[in-house]
Write an enzyme that holds these catalytic residues in place. Structure first.
Site, PDB file in Angstrom:
ATOM      1  N   CYS A   5      -5.391 -26.236   8.760  1.00 56.62           N
ATOM      2  CA  CYS A   5      -6.714 -25.669   8.519  1.00 56.62           C
ATOM      3  C   CYS A   5      -7.485 -25.358   9.801  1.00 56.62           C
ATOM      4  O   CYS A   5      -8.467 -24.611   9.766  1.00 56.62           O
ATOM      5  CB  CYS A   5      -7.526 -26.596   7.628  1.00 56.62           C
ATOM      6  SG  CYS A   5      -7.519 -28.312   8.126  1.00 56.62           S
ATOM      7  N   GLU A  31      -3.845 -25.673  -0.673  1.00 61.65           N
ATOM      8  CA  GLU A  31      -5.110 -26.298  -0.284  1.00 61.65           C
ATOM      9  C   GLU A  31      -5.400 -25.974   1.169  1.00 61.65           C
ATOM     10  O   GLU A  31      -4.509 -25.894   1.990  1.00 61.65           O
ATOM     11  CB  GLU A  31      -4.985 -27.808  -0.510  1.00 61.65           C
ATOM     12  CG  GLU A  31      -6.127 -28.641  -0.035  1.00 61.65           C
ATOM     13  CD  GLU A  31      -5.944 -29.131   1.400  1.00 61.65           C
ATOM     14  OE1 GLU A  31      -6.971 -29.448   2.024  1.00 61.65           O
ATOM     15  OE2 GLU A  31      -4.803 -29.192   1.881  1.00 61.65           O
ATOM     16  N   ARG A  65     -16.545 -33.436   1.709  1.00 59.14           N
ATOM     17  CA  ARG A  65     -15.465 -32.546   2.132  1.00 59.14           C
ATOM     18  C   ARG A  65     -15.250 -31.428   1.115  1.00 59.14           C
ATOM     19  O   ARG A  65     -14.869 -31.684  -0.021  1.00 59.14           O
ATOM     20  CB  ARG A  65     -14.206 -33.383   2.288  1.00 59.14           C
ATOM     21  CG  ARG A  65     -13.078 -32.688   2.921  1.00 59.14           C
ATOM     22  CD  ARG A  65     -11.938 -33.665   3.087  1.00 59.14           C
ATOM     23  NE  ARG A  65     -10.824 -32.979   3.673  1.00 59.14           N
ATOM     24  CZ  ARG A  65     -10.038 -33.491   4.594  1.00 59.14           C
ATOM     25  NH1 ARG A  65     -10.263 -34.698   5.029  1.00 59.14           N
ATOM     26  NH2 ARG A  65      -9.052 -32.810   5.073  1.00 59.14           N
ATOM     27  N   ARG A 108     -13.119 -28.137   0.005  1.00 61.44           N
ATOM     28  CA  ARG A 108     -11.786 -27.598   0.224  1.00 61.44           C
ATOM     29  C   ARG A 108     -11.535 -26.411  -0.704  1.00 61.44           C
ATOM     30  O   ARG A 108     -12.027 -26.353  -1.822  1.00 61.44           O
ATOM     31  CB  ARG A 108     -10.708 -28.659  -0.051  1.00 61.44           C
ATOM     32  CG  ARG A 108     -10.887 -29.951   0.711  1.00 61.44           C
ATOM     33  CD  ARG A 108     -10.807 -29.779   2.179  1.00 61.44           C
ATOM     34  NE  ARG A 108      -9.427 -29.652   2.623  1.00 61.44           N
ATOM     35  CZ  ARG A 108      -9.046 -29.553   3.876  1.00 61.44           C
ATOM     36  NH1 ARG A 108      -9.929 -29.553   4.834  1.00 61.44           N
ATOM     37  NH2 ARG A 108      -7.781 -29.441   4.193  1.00 61.44           N
TER      38      ARG A 108
END
Length: 180
Positions: free
Chosen positions: A57, A96, A140, A142
């Site tokens: 990421c 993801e 968080r 995502r």
């Protein structure tokens, strides 16, 4: 992996290049994942019905330098996922990444990803989910993307926003630095 196993799934392959992450994985699951996915041919990977994958990421993160696909070390690993999907054609996948993928390069990166997945014949749905809304004491966010060869009636779950607290995950019986 845990969610799939808890629902009757069996892991047939895993990949991780970082030796410390490999040790953690081995500790948790009793097996060492195969190494660098860029060096593994798709025919080496066993047939599977569902592919679960995350790709690095950092190239797409707001906190990174936003090189995206130009980051030759980490930014192109999505294309290795494509290689595997194209070869094996699993019935479904779950991908993801960070929330920043949605707006990286003014949405062009996500558009490239979605077009590439659709070109392989997958029906795509994606959503940004916040872990806090699902009972984890962190904020968080995502990006999750599901794809299926057959169109399915899938709706992402809605979080309950039950306002978890850090103390909900701390074991009060466990001493911290010798303190009880």
């Amino acid at each position: 992996r845990i969610a799939a196993q808890d629902n009757g799934g069996k892991c047939v392959f895993s990949s991780e290049w970082d030796k410390f992450a490999q040790k953690t994985y081995e500790y948790n699951f009793g097996e060492v994942p195969f190494g660098d996915i860029t060096q593994i041919e798709p025919d080496f990977i066993p047939r599977h019905d569902i592919l679960f994958a995350g790709f690095p990421c950092q190239p797409f993160s707001y906190s990174g330098i936003n090189e995206g696909f130009k980051d030759k070390t980490r930014g192109t690993l999505f294309f290795d996922i494509l290689r595997i999907l194209e070869y094996h054609k699993p019935k479904m996948f779950l991908l993801e990444n960070v929330k920043g993928l949605k707006s990286h390069d003014k949405g062009k990166t996500l558009d490239t990803i979605i077009k590439a997945l659709k070109k392989l014949g997958y029906h795509i749905k994606w959503e940004i989910l916040k872990s806090y809304d699902f009972g984890l004491p962190q904020m968080r966010e995502r990006w999750y993307c599901i794809g299926s060869l057959k169109e399915i009636d899938f709706v992402f779950p809605k979080g309950k926003n039950n306002k978890p607290k850090l103390k909900s995950i701390i074991d009060k019986k466990q001493p911290i630095n010798g303190l009880a």
